[in-house]
Design a protein around this motif. Structure first.
Motif, PDB file in Angstrom:
ATOM      1  N   ASP A  40      46.455  50.276  53.281  1.00  0.00           N
ATOM      2  CA  ASP A  40      44.749  51.395  53.977  1.00  0.00           C
ATOM      3  C   ASP A  40      45.111  52.519  54.411  1.00  0.00           C
ATOM      4  OD1 ASP A  40      43.608  48.504  54.453  1.00  0.00           O
ATOM      5  OD2 ASP A  40      44.031  48.667  56.472  1.00  0.00           O
ATOM      6  N   VAL A  41      44.045  53.666  53.796  1.00  0.00           N
ATOM      7  CA  VAL A  41      44.096  54.936  53.389  1.00  0.00           C
ATOM      8  C   VAL A  41      43.361  55.608  54.753  1.00  0.00           C
ATOM      9  CG1 VAL A  41      44.492  57.011  52.203  1.00  0.00           C
ATOM     10  CG2 VAL A  41      45.103  55.020  51.286  1.00  0.00           C
ATOM     11  N   ASN A  42      43.757  56.450  55.729  1.00  0.00           N
ATOM     12  CA  ASN A  42      42.742  55.946  57.012  1.00  0.00           C
ATOM     13  C   ASN A  42      42.555  58.006  56.836  1.00  0.00           C
ATOM     14  OD1 ASN A  42      42.245  53.707  58.951  1.00  0.00           O
ATOM     15  ND2 ASN A  42      44.060  54.009  57.897  1.00  0.00           N
ATOM     16  N   PHE A  43      40.882  58.427  57.135  1.00  0.00           N
ATOM     17  CA  PHE A  43      40.384  59.906  57.184  1.00  0.00           C
ATOM     18  C   PHE A  43      39.757  59.826  58.178  1.00  0.00           C
ATOM     19  CE2 PHE A  43      39.519  58.248  53.424  1.00  0.00           C
ATOM     20  CZ  PHE A  43      37.501  59.021  53.411  1.00  0.00           C
ATOM     21  N   VAL A  44      39.640  60.996  58.531  1.00  0.00           N
ATOM     22  CA  VAL A  44      38.126  61.602  59.073  1.00  0.00           C
ATOM     23  C   VAL A  44      37.796  62.435  58.149  1.00  0.00           C
ATOM     24  CG1 VAL A  44      37.195  62.464  60.767  1.00  0.00           C
ATOM     25  CG2 VAL A  44      39.064  61.737  61.250  1.00  0.00           C
ATOM     26  N   VAL A  45      36.004  61.480  57.845  1.00  0.00           N
ATOM     27  CA  VAL A  45      35.347  62.316  56.823  1.00  0.00           C
ATOM     28  C   VAL A  45      34.719  63.218  57.296  1.00  0.00           C
ATOM     29  CG1 VAL A  45      33.065  62.003  56.199  1.00  0.00           C
ATOM     30  CG2 VAL A  45      34.232  59.734  56.152  1.00  0.00           C
ATOM     31  N   PRO A  46      35.416  64.735  56.574  1.00  0.00           N
ATOM     32  CA  PRO A  46      34.925  65.872  56.733  1.00  0.00           C
ATOM     33  C   PRO A  46      34.104  66.075  56.836  1.00  0.00           C
ATOM     34  CG  PRO A  46      36.310  65.485  54.409  1.00  0.00           C
ATOM     35  CD  PRO A  46      35.861  64.496  54.791  1.00  0.00           C
ATOM     36  N   TRP A  83      32.123  62.523  46.530  1.00  0.00           N
ATOM     37  CA  TRP A  83      33.062  62.360  45.895  1.00  0.00           C
ATOM     38  C   TRP A  83      34.970  62.285  46.818  1.00  0.00           C
ATOM     39  CZ3 TRP A  83      32.611  59.058  41.347  1.00  0.00           C
ATOM     40  CH2 TRP A  83      31.429  59.180  41.315  1.00  0.00           C
ATOM     41  N   LEU A  84      35.249  61.393  46.580  1.00  0.00           N
ATOM     42  CA  LEU A  84      36.469  61.422  47.515  1.00  0.00           C
ATOM     43  C   LEU A  84      37.355  61.241  46.223  1.00  0.00           C
ATOM     44  CD1 LEU A  84      38.213  62.185  49.914  1.00  0.00           C
ATOM     45  CD2 LEU A  84      38.448  59.364  49.891  1.00  0.00           C
ATOM     46  N   ARG A  85      38.725  62.237  45.915  1.00  0.00           N
ATOM     47  CA  ARG A  85      39.089  62.128  44.573  1.00  0.00           C
ATOM     48  C   ARG A  85      40.308  62.056  44.903  1.00  0.00           C
ATOM     49  NH1 ARG A  85      39.078  68.148  41.388  1.00  0.00           N
ATOM     50  NH2 ARG A  85      40.133  68.761  42.320  1.00  0.00           N
ATOM     51  N   VAL A  86      41.685  61.618  43.937  1.00  0.00           N
ATOM     52  CA  VAL A  86      43.086  60.516  44.003  1.00  0.00           C
ATOM     53  C   VAL A  86      43.828  61.379  43.408  1.00  0.00           C
ATOM     54  CG1 VAL A  86      44.886  59.336  44.523  1.00  0.00           C
ATOM     55  CG2 VAL A  86      42.612  58.949  45.826  1.00  0.00           C
ATOM     56  N   ARG A  87      43.985  63.093  43.211  1.00  0.00           N
ATOM     57  CA  ARG A  87      44.529  63.122  41.999  1.00  0.00           C
ATOM     58  C   ARG A  87      46.448  63.648  42.127  1.00  0.00           C
ATOM     59  NH1 ARG A  87      45.981  68.980  40.978  1.00  0.00           N
ATOM     60  NH2 ARG A  87      45.681  69.650  43.414  1.00  0.00           N
ATOM     61  N   LEU A  88      47.210  63.493  41.286  1.00  0.00           N
ATOM     62  CA  LEU A  88      48.539  62.268  40.790  1.00  0.00           C
ATOM     63  C   LEU A  88      48.896  64.514  41.098  1.00  0.00           C
ATOM     64  CD1 LEU A  88      50.346  60.535  39.657  1.00  0.00           C
ATOM     65  CD2 LEU A  88      50.230  61.039  38.006  1.00  0.00           C
ATOM     66  N   ILE A  98      39.635  47.317  45.867  1.00  0.00           N
ATOM     67  CA  ILE A  98      39.090  48.787  46.919  1.00  0.00           C
ATOM     68  C   ILE A  98      38.048  48.239  47.531  1.00  0.00           C
ATOM     69  CG2 ILE A  98      38.970  51.021  46.602  1.00  0.00           C
ATOM     70  CD1 ILE A  98      40.192  51.624  44.203  1.00  0.00           C
ATOM     71  N   ARG A  99      38.097  48.790  48.573  1.00  0.00           N
ATOM     72  CA  ARG A  99      36.822  47.824  49.861  1.00  0.00           C
ATOM     73  C   ARG A  99      37.057  48.877  50.702  1.00  0.00           C
ATOM     74  NH1 ARG A  99      35.475  45.092  46.781  1.00  0.00           N
ATOM     75  NH2 ARG A  99      35.264  43.319  46.544  1.00  0.00           N
ATOM     76  N   ILE A 100      35.996  50.130  51.063  1.00  0.00           N
ATOM     77  CA  ILE A 100      35.577  51.193  52.280  1.00  0.00           C
ATOM     78  C   ILE A 100      34.845  50.731  53.512  1.00  0.00           C
ATOM     79  CG2 ILE A 100      35.270  52.792  52.532  1.00  0.00           C
ATOM     80  CD1 ILE A 100      35.431  53.879  49.271  1.00  0.00           C
ATOM     81  N   THR A 101      35.587  51.109  54.513  1.00  0.00           N
ATOM     82  CA  THR A 101      34.831  50.510  55.607  1.00  0.00           C
ATOM     83  C   THR A 101      35.009  52.561  56.344  1.00  0.00           C
ATOM     84  OG1 THR A 101      34.930  49.226  57.686  1.00  0.00           O
ATOM     85  CG2 THR A 101      36.922  49.737  56.904  1.00  0.00           C
ATOM     86  N   TYR A 102      34.105  51.876  57.828  1.00  0.00           N
ATOM     87  CA  TYR A 102      34.456  53.095  58.450  1.00  0.00           C
ATOM     88  C   TYR A 102      33.991  52.808  59.797  1.00  0.00           C
ATOM     89  CZ  TYR A 102      29.420  53.597  58.442  1.00  0.00           C
ATOM     90  OH  TYR A 102      27.265  53.331  58.501  1.00  0.00           O
ATOM     91  N   ALA A 157      31.249  57.163  47.538  1.00  0.00           N
ATOM     92  CA  ALA A 157      30.538  56.087  48.379  1.00  0.00           C
ATOM     93  C   ALA A 157      29.757  56.781  49.452  1.00  0.00           C
ATOM     94  CB  ALA A 157      32.272  55.151  49.582  1.00  0.00           C
ATOM     95  N   ASP A 158      27.954  56.529  49.586  1.00  0.00           N
ATOM     96  CA  ASP A 158      27.972  58.142  49.655  1.00  0.00           C
ATOM     97  C   ASP A 158      27.676  57.443  50.758  1.00  0.00           C
ATOM     98  OD1 ASP A 158      27.394  59.556  47.561  1.00  0.00           O
ATOM     99  OD2 ASP A 158      25.281  59.084  46.851  1.00  0.00           O
ATOM    100  N   GLU A 159      27.535  56.391  51.553  1.00  0.00           N
ATOM    101  CA  GLU A 159      26.872  55.367  52.907  1.00  0.00           C
ATOM    102  C   GLU A 159      27.841  55.564  53.621  1.00  0.00           C
ATOM    103  OE1 GLU A 159      24.549  53.626  55.418  1.00  0.00           O
ATOM    104  OE2 GLU A 159      23.935  54.191  52.697  1.00  0.00           O
ATOM    105  N   VAL A 160      29.501  55.758  53.268  1.00  0.00           N
ATOM    106  CA  VAL A 160      30.239  56.650  54.148  1.00  0.00           C
ATOM    107  C   VAL A 160      30.590  57.716  54.570  1.00  0.00           C
ATOM    108  CG1 VAL A 160      33.032  55.626  54.996  1.00  0.00           C
ATOM    109  CG2 VAL A 160      31.425  54.368  53.680  1.00  0.00           C
ATOM    110  N   PHE A 161      30.505  58.498  53.724  1.00  0.00           N
ATOM    111  CA  PHE A 161      31.064  59.278  53.305  1.00  0.00           C
ATOM    112  C   PHE A 161      30.069  60.603  53.698  1.00  0.00           C
ATOM    113  CE2 PHE A 161      33.874  58.751  49.303  1.00  0.00           C
ATOM    114  CZ  PHE A 161      34.684  57.760  50.178  1.00  0.00           C
ATOM    115  N   SER A 162      28.603  59.619  53.645  1.00  0.00           N
ATOM    116  CA  SER A 162      27.184  60.586  54.633  1.00  0.00           C
ATOM    117  C   SER A 162      27.624  61.222  56.268  1.00  0.00           C
ATOM    118  CB  SER A 162      26.426  60.069  53.853  1.00  0.00           C
ATOM    119  OG  SER A 162      25.846  59.194  54.133  1.00  0.00           O
ATOM    120  N   ASN A 163      28.432  60.032  56.560  1.00  0.00           N
ATOM    121  CA  ASN A 163      28.877  59.787  57.919  1.00  0.00           C
ATOM    122  C   ASN A 163      29.970  60.304  58.841  1.00  0.00           C
ATOM    123  OD1 ASN A 163      26.608  57.865  59.190  1.00  0.00           O
ATOM    124  ND2 ASN A 163      27.252  56.900  57.142  1.00  0.00           N
TER     125      ASN A 163
END
Length: 995
Positions: free
Chosen positions: A387-393, A408-413, A448-452, A323-329
């Motif tokens: 919801d999974v909340n986090f601060v974009v690094p 990319w944000l990845r979820v690893r098992l 799945i929805r992403i917001t910021y 989600a480049d639009e979100v993760f670029s902020n």
């Protein structure tokens, strides 16, 4: 038979009344004016004797009558030439100017295939210059008055449209308005906001581009969950906003139109502009999601239910979210909302599984941890929707996954504990793999929805289109400053401080070096007549310019390198009160400038003070134009030889000759000094010329020799016979006896009403001019008049004797107006002055050839100018005059008649009635033979009186009048003093036809 005009038509009563009126002036002590007074008896006796003398004088033969008129110095009014404006054009693509010399002849082909010659009156430099713009401007109002180089008729200095002031703000965040999100735009004020009048947003009207047009969008001062802030507005979606191109750059734009100019312009000044997005709803769908087990990458269909891992997931499976639009902020708070499918029921599985959230920092995959506060898992390890909340690094960077480079944000098992959560075992290929000790199940998701939570940011681009100019304010608006410093003030719009009415004329090219002129065509029928008439062409007719000055101050300027520079002009439009030229010397430093969005050459005129009685209406502005007269000029023609005999006469080779001829006589020697001084006092500035052995002495044209002496170099012209007469030695010098010593240095022939050609007929240049494409007269020629007839001279003779060439009484103005031109059929001086204190003279022209009694007679502009100029030289000092067309009162006549039984041709009788009534009410031929009187009421009785004279009418059943101006039927129409009757229609109903 036309009745014979009397030399003096005064009767016994007129003479008595005139004498009694003069008693207080010449004998104020005589106060007894009763008829029984002996003095009055003597007046009546002398009046009777005078009437008898006048009766006998009026009975003299016509030849004697004309001789008496000639003895009194009266002569026929010479023919007058028509004048027109002629425009020249050069060959397309030729960049230099071409000189059209004075006297260039242009021919018009009239309807009877006879050529009509016109000559230009001055030199003209023609180039490719054209009028590119014509704009009225006053403060924040303007009006474009031209289109495709042609002027649309307009009222001068009248500005109807508001000047555009638009602020374009571009940001990628604006595309979120396509959904139910909110956009905040904040203006940072330069000072503390004390009231809404200090807020920038109070003066803005907002719009967005929907792909076709700019559409209004409501600007809200607050949204749910947000308090109202000073100088902040909010916009809510969804709207159909689309990207657009503004000043050559594509983007998502909102534009703010200035709807009102504040009293304090500081309200339109800001320190900066910020944009912030407030999201609503569950957020955005990711750009792309991938599942990865081993070396296999599988895109996830997010539009249907899906798993983020395989059905029986193994250790180290990965779910990628892009989600480049979100993760670029960087630094913003982001939220990923996981929603379980309705058919999925979470159980007790995944007790030993752990889901790690990781991002790429350029060196490796770095884990987001809840201990540091960077992550908060509301799904509790995918045991429930949440919801999974986090601060974009800050150090989140792009990386290629499955050859697709994104953030990319990845979820690893992974496992919670390697010691108790499972063990390493060998697979079928004898590879050691981690295997969970308890069952691990991949949940099934529906979406799945992403917001910021977006931070305030600078707009991507801020552009101002203000006062027809583009200004890029992006760098000024987006400048960051060190803490403690203050941004610079940024003025959003260029609001002019000058509120002076101005007319801007824009030209495609500079004017050629030397004299230049612009012709301005004024609607003189709707604008007030000038207090003084001073067109340049009257100089050629011998008239003097008036010295009256209007109570308005116009300033002409041109655009140079250093701004607007004063331009000295000769304004022959009399401050836009009549058609004429504005002449000036072309400035050498005239440069291109951008005004009203056009980069061309500009001249403007500003109204600094004063005003018009009523604003003039401009019909056209023409370049490359010059006046042309219906004349043909001949130069240096030897007319003949002097005989030394008295009263010698000669005829030029061509005719009919027009006023303005120049004659030189070779006298063989220079006249004595006293005679030269007398010639200079007589108006001859250059008394003689020496050419070899010849001494050419200048002679001056006069009306008669009555004031000439034996040394006066005078001559007269008989325009009827086309002959030139010299003096007899006692009254005017007779040319000495010499061979070929009489020369016409210059004279013109032509004139007459035949020169009043229609528009667009003067198109033939009689000689070839290099690079000149052609010419045209955009307006009809006017002012041509034939020589006065003998009957007309006889009819105005009495008035000339009374006025003695001085306009004092109303009757003087009327007679002198007729003397100004033979085209004047009738003149009437109104009894009262108008509101501006002017004496008003209404002029009715003679009937043009081919016209009928049904035509409305209106004088041409040229005729009004010539009458005005003629009266100006004969009025009392300080008297203001206005020469105008008559004011017609239009009416129709409705008749119900019974024709006699012996009338066989009813239509012919109706035409006879129609012509009889039109003649009766005609301004020139009407009752009592001299034209219908000004101010005389129109009655049904007058109509009946005229019908009595027509044979074939048995009876009149009904008569009525229709007042077209009032729109009513009536039996009487009362006219004002300045009004004249005009019969529009005659409607006749014959009762015998009905029966």
């Amino acid at each position: 038979m036309i009745p014979k005009s009397n030399l003096d038509d005064r009767k016994f009563g007129d003479i008595v009344d005139e004498a009694i009126r003069l008693i207080p002036r010449y004998c104020p002590e005589w106060t007894n004016h009763n008829t029984t007074d002996p003095g009055i008896t003597l007046i009546e006796l002398f009046a009777w004797m005078t009437e008898m003398t006048l009766y006998r004088l009026n009975k003299v033969p016509e030849k004697t009558y004309l001789s008496l008129l000639e003895l009194m110095g009266l002569s026929l009014v010479a023919p007058q030439s028509a004048r027109s404006i002629v425009k020249f054009s050069i060959v397309e693509g030729y960049r230099k100017s071409v000189m059209i010399p004075r006297g260039t002849q242009i021919a018009a082909i009239t309807g009877n295939n006879e050529s009509c010659i016109f000559e230009t009156e001055r030199d003209l430099a023609v180039n490719e210059n054209r009028l590119a713009s014509c704009v009225n401007r006053r403060g924040e109002r303007w009006a474009e008055c031209s289109e495709d180089g042609c002027v649309r008729p307009f009222t001068i200095f009248e500005s109807t449209d508001a000047v555009d002031h638009i602020l374009y703000i571009s940001s990628p965040a604006f595309k979120y308005l396509t959904e139910s999100h909110h956009i905040q735009i904040a203006f940072e004020p330069i000072r503390e906001i004390a009231s809404v009048r200090d807020e920038t947003v109070n003066y803005l009207y907002w719009e967005y581009w929907n792909g076709r047009v700019w559409v209004h969008i409501d600007a809200q001062r607050s949204i749910p969950g947000r308090k109202k802030k000073d100088d902040v507005v909010y916009f809510s979606g969804p709207i159909d906003i689309e990207s657009s191109e503004v000043n050559g750059i594509e983007g998502y734009y909102l534009r703010a139109v200035l709807s009102e100019v504040p009293d304090d312009l500081s309200a339109l000044t800001t320190l900066g502009i910020s944009v912030r997005t407030h999201f609503s709803g569950i957020g955005f769908m990711p750009d792309l999601c991938l599942t990865n087990a081993g070396s296999n990458y599988v895109p996830v269909d997010l539009n249907s239910v899906f798993r983020i891992f395989s059905e029986v997931p193994s250790f180290n499976e990965i779910f990628y979210i892009a989600a480049d639009e979100v993760f670029s902020n960087a630094g913003t708070k982001a939220r990923i909302c996981f929603t379980f499918s309705e058919v999925y029921v979470p159980g007790s599985e995944n007790e030993n599984a752990l889901f790690a959230y990781e991002y790429w920092n350029g060196a490796g995959w770095k884990k987001l941890t809840s201990k540091s506060g960077d992550l908060r898992d509301g799904t509790f390890g995918f045991k429930q929707s949440g919801d999974v909340n986090f601060v974009v690094p800050q150090d989140m960077m792009t990386i290629a996954v499955n050859n697709d480079e994104r953030r990319w944000l990845r979820v690893r098992l992974v496992t919670k504990d390697f010691s108790i959560g499972g063990e390493y075992v060998k697979d079928d290929k004898d590879n050691w793999i981690w295997k969970f000790s308890s069952k691990v199940h991949s949940p099934v998701f529906s979406k799945i929805r992403i917001t910021y939570e977006a931070h305030e940011q600078f707009p991507e681009r801020v552009v101002s289109f203000s006062d027809f100019n583009w200004s890029d304010l992006t760098s000024a608006i987006s400048t960051t400053v060190v803490e403690g410093e203050r941004r610079k003030d940024v003025r959003l719009f260029a609001i002019g401080s000058e509120d002076v009415p101005s007319l801007y004329l824009g030209f495609s090219s500079p004017f050629p070096k030397g004299d230049a002129a612009i012709y301005v065509r004024i609607d003189e029928g709707s604008s007030p007549k000038p207090r003084s008439s001073r067109p340049s062409f009257f100089r050629t007719l011998g008239f003097k310019d008036a010295t009256d000055r209007r109570l308005l101050d116009l300033s002409w300027e041109y655009r140079g390198k250093n701004g607007w520079i004063p331009l000295s002009v000769n304004d022959y439009t009399d401050s836009f009160h009549e058609s004429g030229f504005v002449e000036f010397t072309a400035p050498s430093d005239m440069e291109r400038a951008r005004e009203f969005g056009k980069d061309i050459y500009w001249i403007r005129v500003r109204l600094l003070s004063g005003g018009f009685e009523s604003k003039p209406r401009v019909l056209d502005v023409a370049l490359n134009a010059v006046c042309a007269s219906n004349v043909k000029t001949y130069e240096n023609e030897i007319v003949g030889s002097g005989t030394g005999a008295p009263a010698q006469s000669l005829s030029p080779a061509h005719g009919p000759i027009l006023p303005g001829s120049i004659i030189y006589v070779d006298e063989g020697s220079i006249p004595p000094e006293n005679e030269l001084d007398a010639m200079r006092l007589d108006g001859i500035d250059e008394p003689y010329r020496i050419e070899g052995d010849a001494v050419w002495v200048r002679y001056r044209e006069v009306e008669n020799f009555y004031v000439s002496n034996g040394f006066s170099r005078h001559y007269i012209v008989d325009y009827r016979e086309n002959r030139i007469y010299f003096g007899d030695g006692q009254r005017g010098v007779n040319p000495p006896r010499r061979k070929f010593n009489i020369k016409l240095a210059s004279y013109s022939v032509g004139g007459g009403s035949g020169g009043n050609v229609a528009a667009h007929t003067l198109r033939i240049i009689t000689k070839s001019l290099p690079f000149v494409a052609g010419c045209d007269n955009p307006y009809p020629a006017e002012g041509g008049a034939d020589m006065e007839t003998v009957d007309s001279l006889k009819s105005r003779a009495a008035g000339v004797f009374k006025s003695l060439e001085r306009a004092v009484t109303a009757e003087d103005f009327q007679w002198l107006a007729r003397e100004a031109s033979s085209s004047v059929g009738r003149a009437y001086c109104l009894r009262d002055r108008n509101l501006r204190g002017e004496i008003c003279v209404a002029v009715i022209p003679i009937m043009p050839q081919g016209s009928t009694l049904a035509d409305r007679l209106l004088p041409s502009r040229e005729l009004l100018r010539r009458v005005t100029a003629y009266l100006d030289g004969r009025k009392l000092v300080g008297t203001r005059i206005r020469v105008q067309a008559p004011v017609y009162r239009t009416f129709s006549v409705y008749l119900t008649l019974i024709f006699k039984s012996d009338v066989l041709d009813a239509e012919r009788l109706k035409k006879t009635i129609d012509q009889s009534l039109r003649s009766y009410f005609h301004p020139l031929e009407g009752s009592p033979g001299t034209g219908w009187e000004f101010g005389k009421a129109i009655t049904c009785g007058a109509v009946l009186k005229q019908l009595e004279r027509i044979d074939g009418i048995l009876s009149v059943d009904e008569t009525s009048l229709f007042d077209a101006d009032a729109g009513v039927m009536t039996e009487k129409i009362a006219l004002r003093d300045d009004e004249l009757a005009f019969l529009s229609e005659v409607n006749i109903e014959n009762r015998r036809d009905v029966s």
